[in-house]
Design an enzyme around this catalytic site. Structure first.
Site, short mmCIF file in Angstrom:
data_model
loop_
_atom_site.label_atom_id
_atom_site.label_comp_id
_atom_site.label_asym_id
_atom_site.label_seq_id
_atom_site.Cartn_x
_atom_site.Cartn_y
_atom_site.Cartn_z
N LEU A 76 0.74 -1.15 -0.10
CA LEU A 76 -0.12 0.03 0.29
C LEU A 76 0.82 1.24 0.01
O LEU A 76 1.67 1.42 1.09
CB LEU A 76 -0.82 -0.09 1.31
N ASP A 77 0.51 2.10 -0.95
CA ASP A 77 1.29 3.40 -0.98
C ASP A 77 2.77 3.24 -1.26
O ASP A 77 3.46 4.27 -0.47
CB ASP A 77 0.83 4.35 0.11
N GLU A 78 3.31 2.29 -1.68
CA GLU A 78 4.67 2.00 -1.61
C GLU A 78 5.09 1.92 -3.27
O GLU A 78 6.16 1.73 -3.63
CB GLU A 78 5.07 0.75 -1.16
#
Lengths: 288, 288, 288, 288
Positions: free
Chosen positions: C230-232
Site C-alpha cells: 500500500l502506497d509504496e
C-alpha cells in the site's frame, strides 16, 4: 557533486536527416560510452542541437587530437558547429562587481567548496569595498573606478585583465555600470549578467522599485547573456519569489538576494557544463 | 472547506492612533469573538487596513442593524470606509467568456461543489460554444455576439443582465473582447480579469506568443481588477510555471491553462472573502 | 497542444557500449528524423534508458511492420526491451473513482478538450454518485459497490470490464477501496494511483489529518504505480503546496484538490507519452 | 531590510471574549500605534495567539517598565503568556556546526550584512575545520570534539559557553552529533535544527540517501525546534526542490544545500522576530 571524468560534445546545425547519427555513430566507433545525451530540434527554425556527455574507451586508449581530427570531416559534411570540452576542466571566470556583495559572496562560496568548478583569476570592481572578501579567497582584486571621463580607459584596462586572465566567461555579479557597446560586442555570448527582475518586465534601473510601484505579487531575477541592448540579451534562466503589499522597495531588495544568487549560480553552471546554445536572441538549455 | 458562520468587518482609513482599537473595542463591547484578524499599515501612503472575522455573541443575541448603527458614528470619527459581510452569504457573480472554456469549466466545478461560495445567475458570451456546459449546470447563458457595429448595444444588454442579476462581481474568464471605457468605468473595482502573462510583462494580445519570441523561462498568469487601461488594473494575485526552449507558443497556451484556472479562482476567493483592498492602483490582500 | 505525427521508440537494457548507436543508427538508416531524444544511464545500476521520438521518412514510405522486423534482431543482440508507439494513438484508459470527483472532473475536462489524448471506455465506481458526470461525457459508468463479502466478485467484474475495454492504463482517481493483492499484481506497471501526501510521508488513510497532527508546512500529492504494498509503488511525480497553522484538516482536504488533479494528470501524460520506465521500485521519467 | 524602530508584543492564552481587546485597547491607551498585527485563534484547541508590532508614542514619552507594569494585571486577568521585545535588539545566537559549512557560511553572510539582526558570540564545533571562517568574522570558535567517553563533559562545556554567551537561541547548522536528552530538555523551544528532508519523511541519518532509494521526485529541508525525540520537534518552516532519476545521493546532497540555507535562515528570522509560538508539538507562525 562529483564531477564525472567525461567529455562533452555539443553541436548544432540546420535540421536534416542524420544529425543525431553523425554524432552517435562516431562516438560508438571510437569506443566512447554515452553517459548522458539530449537533443532538441527546433521545428520552426529548422535548427538541431545536441549535447552528449561520454566516457573515454575502457581500454584507456583515447587521443583527443585524433578524436577531433576524425570527427571534423563528418561534422563539416553537416555544417555542424561543434565543441569538445573536458567536463573536469575548470574554466577561468572573471567576475565584475560593484558594492552589492551577495552574488559575489555566494559565487565565492561555491568556488571555494568546489560546487562550481571554475577558477577565478580576477575580480574587477568600480568600488574598493569588496577587496577584503577577495583577499580572503586569495583572488586578485582590481579596483577600476569609472567616471564619464575614464570609462573608455577603464574598459580598456578591464579588457586587458580579461584577456590576460584567459577568461572564458565574464560574470556581472550585480555590476552597476553599463558597459559600452564596443565591450558588449566583444563579450557577446560569453558574459552573463544577473538582472533583478523577471525580464522583460522592469528593464533598466531600480527594478524592485518599479515592481513596488506596479504592485506585482511576484518578483524575480533573470540571468542572461549580455548583448548590445540593455537587459535584452538571451535569457538563460529565471527565478521568482512571491511578495505582497507589505514589502516596500527596500524589502524587495532584501528578499530578492537569495533568488538572485541562486539564479546566477545556476546560469553559470549551465554555461560551464556546456548546456546553453544561443540563437535568434534566445537560448536552448539542454539537460538542466 | 466548511465556511464558518462568521461576519467579516473590513475597514480602511488614514493612519492615526486608535485605528485598530476603534474596531476591536467595539467588537469586544458587542460580545463578538474575533476569530481571525489582520491589519496592514502602509507607512508610505499613511493608510490603514483591517480585516476582522468574528463570531456573533454566544448568547445568540445579535442584531446586525443595531451593530451597524452602533458602529457608524465611531467609524465616522475616523473617516473609516467600512463593510460588514456575512461570510456564508453567496454573492452573485456574472461570468463573461468567449471560446476558451478551461477557466469557466474550473469555476463551474468549484461552484458546483461549493468550494467557491458563489451564485452564478448568468454566463455571458460573444460565442455560442459554451451553451451546453452552462446548461448542464442550469445556468442561463446569454449569447451576445459583438461586432464593431453592435458593440455599444451589446454592452448595454450586458450591463442590463449584470444589473438584473444583482451581480456583485463580474469575472472575465478569458473573455476575448476589449470592454469599452464606459463599461470599464462602471465595473472598476468589481470586475476581475485573468490575463495570461506575468503583467506588466506581455500586455495586450497573444502574450504566450510574445513570451515565446522573447525566450523567457517562466510564464504566468495575472488576475487583476479591470480599469480603463488595458491590462493595467490593480493586480490581485499571480501564478507562474517554468517553461523551456522546447515549448512552442501552442504548448505555452496548453501549459498555461492550469495556472490561469488556479490564479483566477484564487483571486475570486480573495475578493468574496473581502480580503482585497484597492488603492493607488494596487491591492492590499489580507490573510491570504 | 498539437500532438505531432511522430512515433516513439523507447528501450532499456544493461549499460554497454553501443546502446545509443543501435537505436540512432537504425533510425537514420530507415530515413527517420529524430525530433526529440533523451537518454539516461544509471551508472549505479548499470542500466540504460532511451526515448526517441521520430518522424517517418519524408517520402512517405514507412511500413511499421517492416520497421519492427528490421529492428528486432539488433535489439535482441543488446537484450533491449523496447516498444514502438504512435504518438497520436489514443490509449484506452479505465478510471476508478469513489465519491470525490475533483480528479475525475479534471481528467474528463482534459479528455474532452483533447488536452489528454486518451479514450475512456469505462468509469468504474463503488458509489453511484458520479453517474451524471459520466453520462454528460457519454462514458459508460459501472457501479460496483464493494463489501467484504462481494469484494472478490466485484474485482472479478472490474477485471472483466478492464479487459473488455482493452484498457492499457487504469487510473485510480481517488478510488477509496484497497485493491486485493491479486488485482494489484495483475495491474502492476499499468495502474496509476494518486495519493494525497508526499509519499513516503503519511501513508495509509487520512494523510491530510496526519499532516495536520504533525504540523507540517507543506502538503502534497504523489502519483505512483500501484504495487502490492500500500502506497509504496514507484513514484512518477509529486506536487506540493504550502500550508500553515491556520489550515484545519478539512482545509487541507480542500486546498489539496488542485495539486492532486494536476499531479495525476501529469503522471498520466508522462505514461501515455511513454516517458516512464519502472525499475528497482523507482521510475525514470525522460524528457518531462 | 531596515529594521523598524518598533516593539513587538506577543501573547497567547485560552480563547475567550476580549483576548484581542485586552491587547489593542492597552496599546491605544498608551498612545502606541499598531503598525502590524496578526492573530490566530485555534478553534480546535481553544487557544488564542496575537502578535502586534507597534511604534512608541509620537511625543517620545515611553517608559518600557511602566508599560510592562501597566499591562501585567490586565494580562494576568486573561492568563496571558506574553513577551515584549524591541525589534531592533539583536539577540545572542550560538551556532553549532560540524564539517558542512554551507549553512554556517550563509548565516555568517546574513549576520555580517545585517540581513539577520543577530549577534554571534560563539561558534561551537566538534571539528576544527571551520575555525578559519569563524576567525574571518571575528567570532570565537570552540572546538569540542566528542567521543562516547567525552560526550557528557563536552556537553557540559557547551552548556557553559551557551550560558556565558547569554544566548537566547542556539542554532544547529548541520551539527552532526545527537544531543543528549538532558541537553535537549534544557534547549527545548530555543534551539533550531535544520534537517535535510521533508520531515516526517526520512528521519534520522542520511535522508538524501533514503530519498534516493525511495525514488522521490521532490526533496526538501525542515527547520524545527529540537525536543527529546530525534527529528520530531515542532516544525517552523520547510522548503523543497524538485529532483529526478538522474540525481544520485551525492547530487541530492549538493542540490539540497541552497534549500537548507534558505530554510534555516527563514526559521531564525521568524524566531527572532517573535513570530513563532510553540504548542501541542506544533508551531503557529504569525505574519510570515
Amino acid at each position: 557533486m562529483n564531477t564525472p571524468d567525461t567529455l562533452i560534445l555539443t553541436a548544432t546545425c540546420a535540421s536534416r536527416l542524420g544529425t543525431v547519427d553523425v554524432v552517435t555513430r562516431y562516438l560508438c566507433e571510437q569506443g566512447c560510452y554515452v553517459a548522458d545525451m539530449q537533443t532538441f530540434d527546433d521545428a520552426r527554425a529548422g535548427q538541431f542541437f545536441i549535447r552528449a556527455e561520454f566516457r573515454r574507451p575502457a581500454d584507456g586508449q583515447f587521443d583527443e587530437t585524433a578524436f577531433r581530427d576524425g570527427f571534423a570531416p563528418r561534422a563539416a559534411s553537416f555544417d555542424l558547429q561543434w565543441q569538445l570540452t573536458e567536463r573536469k576542466r575548470k574554466p577561468n571566470v572573471v567576475i565584475l562587481v560593484s558594492k552589492f556583495d551577495h552574488c559575489l559572496n555566494d559565487l565565492l562560496y561555491r568556488y571555494r567548496t568546489g560546487q562550481l568548478a571554475i577558477e577565478i583569476p580576477a575580480i574587477i570592481s568600480n568600488h574598493p569595498d569588496l577587496q577584503r572578501l577577495a583577499d580572503w579567497h586569495h583572488i586578485p582584486y582590481y579596483y577600476l573606478p569609472v567616471t564619464a571621463d575614464t570609462k573608455a580607459e577603464q574598459e580598456a584596462r578591464m579588457w586587458e585583465i580579461i584577456n590576460e586572465s584567459e577568461a572564458e566567461l565574464v560574470v556581472l555579479a550585480r555590476y552597476m555600470q553599463v558597459l559600452s557597446p564596443e565591450l558588449c560586442d566583444k563579450l557577446a555570448g560569453w558574459a552573463i549578467n544577473i538582472h533583478h527582475s523577471l525580464l522583460p518586465g522592469f528593464k533598466g534601473a531600480q527594478p524592485y522599485h518599479q515592481a513596488y510601484a506596479k504592485g506585482v505579487k511576484l518578483v524575480g531575477a533573470t540571468a542572461h547573456y549580455i548583448n548590445n541592448e540593455l537587459d535584452e540579451g538571451p535569457i538563460i534562466t529565471q527565478g521568482i519569489q512571491p511578495v505582497d503589499h507589505s514589502h516596500y522597495p527596500e524589502d524587495l531588495v532584501a528578499k530578492g538576494r537569495d533568488v538572485e544568487c541562486v539564479t546566477l549560480a545556476k546560469a553559470i553552471q549551465y554555461h560551464i557544463e556546456k548546456r546553453v546554445f544561443m540563437y535568434q536572441g534566445k537560448t536552448v538549455v539542454l539537460g538542466n
